[in-house]
Scaffold this motif. Sequence first.
Motif, PDB file in Angstrom:
ATOM      1  N   ARG A 174       0.911  -1.102  -0.079  1.00  0.00           N
ATOM      2  CA  ARG A 174      -0.012  -0.177   0.103  1.00  0.00           C
ATOM      3  C   ARG A 174       0.797   1.220   0.041  1.00  0.00           C
ATOM      4  N   ARG A 175       1.920   1.104   0.361  1.00  0.00           N
ATOM      5  CA  ARG A 175       2.970   2.268   0.406  1.00  0.00           C
ATOM      6  C   ARG A 175       3.882   2.481  -0.727  1.00  0.00           C
ATOM      7  N   ARG A 176       3.705   1.522  -1.674  1.00  0.00           N
ATOM      8  CA  ARG A 176       4.394   1.798  -2.656  1.00  0.00           C
ATOM      9  C   ARG A 176       4.029   2.729  -3.762  1.00  0.00           C
ATOM     10  N   ASN A 177       5.096   3.368  -4.386  1.00  0.00           N
ATOM     11  CA  ASN A 177       4.539   4.393  -5.522  1.00  0.00           C
ATOM     12  C   ASN A 177       4.856   3.881  -6.771  1.00  0.00           C
ATOM     13  N   LYS A 178       4.700   4.575  -7.963  1.00  0.00           N
ATOM     14  CA  LYS A 178       4.907   4.167  -9.313  1.00  0.00           C
ATOM     15  C   LYS A 178       5.941   3.487  -9.506  1.00  0.00           C
ATOM     16  N   ASP A 179       7.096   3.798  -8.872  1.00  0.00           N
ATOM     17  CA  ASP A 179       8.394   3.254  -9.334  1.00  0.00           C
ATOM     18  C   ASP A 179       8.527   1.956  -8.444  1.00  0.00           C
ATOM     19  N   GLY A 180       7.963   1.837  -7.521  1.00  0.00           N
ATOM     20  CA  GLY A 180       7.808   0.577  -6.530  1.00  0.00           C
ATOM     21  C   GLY A 180       8.733   0.688  -5.522  1.00  0.00           C
ATOM     22  N   GLU A 181       8.982   2.005  -4.895  1.00  0.00           N
ATOM     23  CA  GLU A 181       9.967   2.641  -3.701  1.00  0.00           C
ATOM     24  C   GLU A 181       8.765   2.541  -2.561  1.00  0.00           C
ATOM     25  N   GLU A 182       8.905   2.484  -1.598  1.00  0.00           N
ATOM     26  CA  GLU A 182       8.100   2.717  -0.086  1.00  0.00           C
ATOM     27  C   GLU A 182       8.175   4.094   0.003  1.00  0.00           C
ATOM     28  N   GLU A 183       6.905   4.873   0.374  1.00  0.00           N
ATOM     29  CA  GLU A 183       6.916   6.139   0.702  1.00  0.00           C
ATOM     30  C   GLU A 183       6.359   6.415   1.887  1.00  0.00           C
ATOM     31  N   PHE A 184       6.885   7.270   2.707  1.00  0.00           N
ATOM     32  CA  PHE A 184       6.101   7.653   4.288  1.00  0.00           C
ATOM     33  C   PHE A 184       6.000   8.951   3.866  1.00  0.00           C
ATOM     34  N   LYS A 185       4.854   9.727   4.628  1.00  0.00           N
ATOM     35  CA  LYS A 185       4.701  11.016   4.561  1.00  0.00           C
ATOM     36  C   LYS A 185       5.467  11.591   5.606  1.00  0.00           C
TER      37      LYS A 185
END
Length: 82
Positions: free
Chosen positions: A32-43
């Motif tokens: 659920r945290r993955r972006n379009k590039d496949g990396e995890e993103e945190f706010k």
Amino acid sequence: MEDDSLNSLLISVLAIPFVIAIQLWIKDRKDRRRNKDGEEEFKTTREALFSFFIEGIAVVGGLAILIAATSGIAKYIINVYG
């Protein structure tokens, strides 16, 4: 004696789906945290640290339950067939 071994086997076998559910929950959280590039993103940094802490405890706990379940199954096999 046989009844205790059988109870241990039953609990051990029933613990394995619980470990699988924990691992699927962790995978779902990460996906659920993955972006379009496949990396995890945190706010925020706090969200990242909290996530690492919770997922780390879940991984270690799942591993401990899996080890206990495997040893319970091995103990039953040794007691019954050994």
